[in-house]
Design a protein around this motif. Structure first.
Motif, PDB file in Angstrom:
ATOM      1  N   ALA B  57      12.726  -1.924  -4.498  1.00  0.00           N
ATOM      2  CA  ALA B  57      13.077  -0.521  -4.424  1.00  0.00           C
ATOM      3  C   ALA B  57      11.445  -1.043  -5.901  1.00  0.00           C
ATOM      4  O   ALA B  57      10.237  -0.053  -5.508  1.00  0.00           O
ATOM      5  N   ASN B  58      11.053  -2.473  -6.184  1.00  0.00           N
ATOM      6  CA  ASN B  58      10.586  -1.943  -7.343  1.00  0.00           C
ATOM      7  C   ASN B  58       8.872  -2.170  -7.190  1.00  0.00           C
ATOM      8  O   ASN B  58       8.037  -1.292  -7.432  1.00  0.00           O
ATOM      9  N   VAL B  59       8.232  -3.177  -5.972  1.00  0.00           N
ATOM     10  CA  VAL B  59       7.012  -2.381  -5.719  1.00  0.00           C
ATOM     11  C   VAL B  59       6.205  -1.188  -5.387  1.00  0.00           C
ATOM     12  O   VAL B  59       5.714  -0.367  -4.847  1.00  0.00           O
ATOM     13  N   MET B  60       8.768  -0.522  -4.064  1.00  0.00           N
ATOM     14  CA  MET B  60       7.566   0.510  -3.749  1.00  0.00           C
ATOM     15  C   MET B  60       7.714   2.305  -4.930  1.00  0.00           C
ATOM     16  O   MET B  60       6.625   2.427  -4.439  1.00  0.00           O
ATOM     17  N   GLU B  61       8.290   1.467  -6.270  1.00  0.00           N
ATOM     18  CA  GLU B  61       8.058   2.492  -7.368  1.00  0.00           C
ATOM     19  C   GLU B  61       6.910   2.253  -7.357  1.00  0.00           C
ATOM     20  O   GLU B  61       6.023   3.301  -8.194  1.00  0.00           O
ATOM     21  N   LYS B  62       6.744   1.092  -7.921  1.00  0.00           N
ATOM     22  CA  LYS B  62       5.664   1.132  -9.297  1.00  0.00           C
ATOM     23  C   LYS B  62       4.183   0.055  -8.627  1.00  0.00           C
ATOM     24  O   LYS B  62       3.095   0.036  -9.412  1.00  0.00           O
ATOM     25  N   GLY B  63       3.763  -0.909  -7.587  1.00  0.00           N
ATOM     26  CA  GLY B  63       3.263  -0.860  -7.007  1.00  0.00           C
ATOM     27  C   GLY B  63       2.155  -0.181  -6.609  1.00  0.00           C
ATOM     28  O   GLY B  63       1.065  -0.746  -6.577  1.00  0.00           O
ATOM     29  N   GLU B  64       2.215   0.689  -6.366  1.00  0.00           N
ATOM     30  CA  GLU B  64       0.471   1.881  -6.177  1.00  0.00           C
ATOM     31  C   GLU B  64       0.312   1.278  -5.180  1.00  0.00           C
ATOM     32  O   GLU B  64      -1.585   1.073  -4.933  1.00  0.00           O
ATOM     33  N   TYR B  65       0.929   1.144  -3.998  1.00  0.00           N
ATOM     34  CA  TYR B  65      -0.282   0.625  -3.061  1.00  0.00           C
ATOM     35  C   TYR B  65      -0.436   1.314  -1.560  1.00  0.00           C
ATOM     36  O   TYR B  65      -1.016   1.530  -0.984  1.00  0.00           O
ATOM     37  N   ARG B  66       0.294   2.597  -1.748  1.00  0.00           N
ATOM     38  CA  ARG B  66       0.483   3.732  -0.245  1.00  0.00           C
ATOM     39  C   ARG B  66      -1.267   4.228  -0.544  1.00  0.00           C
ATOM     40  O   ARG B  66      -1.598   3.998   0.283  1.00  0.00           O
ATOM     41  N   ALA B  67      -2.377   4.355  -1.880  1.00  0.00           N
ATOM     42  CA  ALA B  67      -2.895   5.897  -0.931  1.00  0.00           C
ATOM     43  C   ALA B  67      -4.029   4.084  -0.383  1.00  0.00           C
ATOM     44  O   ALA B  67      -4.867   4.608   0.805  1.00  0.00           O
ATOM     45  N   ALA B  68      -4.705   3.413  -1.298  1.00  0.00           N
ATOM     46  CA  ALA B  68      -5.056   2.007  -0.095  1.00  0.00           C
ATOM     47  C   ALA B  68      -4.650   1.510   1.198  1.00  0.00           C
ATOM     48  O   ALA B  68      -5.502   2.251   2.075  1.00  0.00           O
ATOM     49  N   CYS B  69      -3.427   1.622   1.235  1.00  0.00           N
ATOM     50  CA  CYS B  69      -3.114   1.199   2.524  1.00  0.00           C
ATOM     51  C   CYS B  69      -3.363   2.423   3.920  1.00  0.00           C
ATOM     52  O   CYS B  69      -3.365   2.787   4.866  1.00  0.00           O
ATOM     53  N   ALA B  70      -2.191   4.243   3.394  1.00  0.00           N
ATOM     54  CA  ALA B  70      -3.403   5.304   4.137  1.00  0.00           C
ATOM     55  C   ALA B  70      -4.611   4.963   3.747  1.00  0.00           C
ATOM     56  O   ALA B  70      -4.740   6.011   5.209  1.00  0.00           O
ATOM     57  N   GLU B  71      -5.528   4.311   3.594  1.00  0.00           N
ATOM     58  CA  GLU B  71      -7.193   4.936   3.667  1.00  0.00           C
ATOM     59  C   GLU B  71      -7.743   3.353   4.674  1.00  0.00           C
ATOM     60  O   GLU B  71      -8.091   3.838   5.263  1.00  0.00           O
ATOM     61  N   LYS B  72      -6.278   2.580   4.639  1.00  0.00           N
ATOM     62  CA  LYS B  72      -6.962   1.218   5.630  1.00  0.00           C
ATOM     63  C   LYS B  72      -6.111   1.725   7.048  1.00  0.00           C
ATOM     64  O   LYS B  72      -6.612   0.744   7.620  1.00  0.00           O
ATOM     65  N   GLY B  73      -5.150   2.341   6.587  1.00  0.00           N
ATOM     66  CA  GLY B  73      -4.133   1.747   7.988  1.00  0.00           C
ATOM     67  C   GLY B  73      -3.507   1.237   8.046  1.00  0.00           C
ATOM     68  O   GLY B  73      -3.479   0.489   9.176  1.00  0.00           O
ATOM     69  N   ILE B  74      -3.313   0.376   6.998  1.00  0.00           N
ATOM     70  CA  ILE B  74      -2.055  -0.774   6.628  1.00  0.00           C
ATOM     71  C   ILE B  74      -0.770  -0.880   7.117  1.00  0.00           C
ATOM     72  O   ILE B  74      -0.413  -0.003   5.540  1.00  0.00           O
ATOM     73  N   ILE B  75       0.592  -1.445   7.453  1.00  0.00           N
ATOM     74  CA  ILE B  75       1.767  -0.892   7.334  1.00  0.00           C
ATOM     75  C   ILE B  75       2.722  -2.148   6.212  1.00  0.00           C
ATOM     76  O   ILE B  75       1.608  -3.149   5.866  1.00  0.00           O
ATOM     77  N   PHE B  76       2.901  -1.225   5.492  1.00  0.00           N
ATOM     78  CA  PHE B  76       3.641  -2.266   4.086  1.00  0.00           C
ATOM     79  C   PHE B  76       4.565  -2.874   3.727  1.00  0.00           C
ATOM     80  O   PHE B  76       5.716  -1.846   3.902  1.00  0.00           O
ATOM     81  N   VAL B  77       5.420  -3.437   4.038  1.00  0.00           N
ATOM     82  CA  VAL B  77       6.704  -3.973   3.865  1.00  0.00           C
ATOM     83  C   VAL B  77       6.914  -4.815   3.162  1.00  0.00           C
ATOM     84  O   VAL B  77       6.394  -5.915   2.537  1.00  0.00           O
ATOM     85  N   ALA B  78       8.102  -3.932   2.254  1.00  0.00           N
ATOM     86  CA  ALA B  78       9.266  -4.876   1.015  1.00  0.00           C
ATOM     87  C   ALA B  78      10.383  -5.349   1.279  1.00  0.00           C
ATOM     88  O   ALA B  78      11.418  -4.239   1.344  1.00  0.00           O
ATOM     89  N   PRO B  79      10.522  -7.222   1.467  1.00  0.00           N
ATOM     90  CA  PRO B  79      11.948  -7.129   1.745  1.00  0.00           C
ATOM     91  C   PRO B  79      12.632  -7.072   0.633  1.00  0.00           C
ATOM     92  O   PRO B  79      11.870  -7.133  -0.495  1.00  0.00           O
ATOM     93  N   ASP B  80      14.219  -7.389   0.511  1.00  0.00           N
ATOM     94  CA  ASP B  80      14.586  -7.397  -0.755  1.00  0.00           C
ATOM     95  C   ASP B  80      14.561  -9.018  -0.786  1.00  0.00           C
ATOM     96  O   ASP B  80      14.275  -9.434  -0.891  1.00  0.00           O
ATOM     97  N   THR B  81      14.769  -9.331  -2.216  1.00  0.00           N
ATOM     98  CA  THR B  81      14.882 -10.804  -3.011  1.00  0.00           C
ATOM     99  C   THR B  81      15.284 -12.225  -2.587  1.00  0.00           C
ATOM    100  O   THR B  81      16.026 -12.529  -3.103  1.00  0.00           O
ATOM    101  N   SER B  82      17.021 -11.187  -1.964  1.00  0.00           N
ATOM    102  CA  SER B  82      17.960 -11.948  -1.322  1.00  0.00           C
ATOM    103  C   SER B  82      19.139 -11.271  -0.421  1.00  0.00           C
ATOM    104  O   SER B  82      19.040 -10.282  -0.812  1.00  0.00           O
ATOM    105  N   PRO B  83      19.566 -12.176  -0.124  1.00  0.00           N
ATOM    106  CA  PRO B  83      21.726 -11.363  -0.118  1.00  0.00           C
ATOM    107  C   PRO B  83      21.853 -10.913  -0.933  1.00  0.00           C
ATOM    108  O   PRO B  83      22.306 -11.184  -2.108  1.00  0.00           O
TER     109      PRO B  83
END
Lengths: 277, 277
Positions: B57-83
């Protein structure tokens, strides 16, 4: 005033500050982003009022406003949504009490002692900002989200000469006409609805307030649209009474910060045009 | 796979998903942003590995990647950091156990049963993505922050043919050479440091790994720079061994998401150039 935290961001400084508020009789926390600027410059100010349950931090973390504010040279101010802390009355509900001030000066006990957010937003915090930050108080605009959209519309429409432009994401357009607003305003202001009109954007317009630059953005998939927000009520009032309104409906967007962050840069640019930034 | 939440954002869909992982033996949650795209299109993928204490959730909420990924047509994947969850061993420290996997396949009891994040990130999650999302798995890049910067560098350098480009914000460049890494790798992999080399970017380069597109961005005011991150160790290894490195130092920036969000769009664009996006 105490500096709680600062971070370098987009070439400027994102800060969190705390001060003893005479308006609310509590400590109040707020966030300010100051973009990169030349020494001695005075910058325009964009106010952002947040929605139910929020603090200064929600938009600071999720709002995605800094790049646009840095580009345009705009100071972005995010106050808290209510007084908080020991002795501040509260309700065990997310939509009443702390986090849910509706930006009023309460008149009813026990709320009237601390819930003086109108005075805080309109008088005290602007004076503090002008003392401490490089702001040009002749160039201010205001925006907000949901309950904070209501706040921005009503603060703006009560002070039309002060703000160059007024915008809102997903605002509560008429507290008189929705359950959230009825519950909150009866609690803070008493049952006489005549005393609520100063805190209702539609009533302020009906009572004569006019502003050249009024904008609302609303998502069509907003879960609160029909019961609480009632964008159509504002649209109809504006149309009937000749208040200009730029109303942008966005298919598929909901009430969340994913909607706000999608259109935040566009709002900042819209205000920038009207701030001469 | 279960859909936990989806939101419309920047014209695409930000989603959170959960599945029963065979690698970790737990439920795992991850976030995927799918930008607007034409039906039937297959899009390049940018992986983002997060740092200590974070979830998806951290990067999803604070990372500000969506506008650039939408512009460039890139899928952005953020896994968890541990089980996480019942039965998953943990330590009462932010830098060991849950939220602190260091992206290893643990070999030591009791960690080896669930802490299999290398297999999860390199094998299981890519297979799941390829089944369910419109991804072009021939076009992948990887990035991360701090412990996740270490993750991105090491996953990338172990799989140089898979990723078109590798970047990191404020990475731990050598777990062998810092207290965070020494504590974690000795716990998960045992005391024999020879077994740590696969999880150390500098050692992977020393052992022969090479990639044409390697980038690191580091803030000069990062509170962890000297003791934990040690950017200079990677710079020296790359220089000595002829591994190209684009190293960008940013004056005044710290370790926070205010640094990441400032330069995120630039990283997305850098990867986009290499992904043909």
């Amino acid at each position: 005033m105490e500096t709680v935290s600062t971070w370098k961001a987009c070439g400027g400084t994102q800060g969190v500050y705390r001060h003893a508020s005479s308006a609310t009789g509590t400590d109040m926390t707020f966030a300010v982003y100051v973009p990169p600027h030349e020494k001695g410059a005075k910058l325009p100010v964009l106010w952002y009022l947040s929605g139910l349950t929020c603090t200064h931090a929600n938009v600071m973390e999720k709002g995605e406003y800094r790049a646009a504010c840095a580009e345009k040279g705009i100071i972005f101010v995010a106050p808290d949504t209510s007084p908080r802390g020991e002795g501040v009355p509260d309700k065990d509900q997310y939509d009443l009490g702390t986090g849910a001030s509706f930006y009023v000066d309460a008149t009813e006990a026990p709320w009237s002692k601390h819930y003086r957010m109108r005075t805080y937003i309109e008088e005290e915090l602007p004076e503090l900002l002008a003392e401490i930050f490089p702001v040009d108080m002749r160039r201010q605009s205001i925006m907000g989200h949901s309950m904070g959209g209501h706040g921005a519309l009503t603060v703006g429409l009560r002070n039309t000469a002060r703000y160059r432009s007024i915008s809102a994401f997903s605002p509560i357009v008429s507290p008189l006409a929705c359950p959230w607003g009825q519950a909150a305003l009866s609690l803070y202001l008493g049952e006489n609805e005549a005393n609520w009109r100063d805190y209702d954007a539609c009533m302020l317009i009906a009572d004569g307030a006019r502003h050249e630059h009024l904008r609302v953005d609303q998502g069509s998939a907003d879960e609160f649209l029909e019961e609480q927000l009632k964008t159509g009520v504002l649209r109809d009032v504006c149309k009937e009474l000749g208040q200009p309104l730029e109303l942008n409906l966005h298919a598929g967007y909901d009430h969340s910060y994913y909607f706000i962050s999608t259109f935040m840069a566009d709002h900042v640019h819209w205000h920038a045009d009207r701030l001469g930034a």
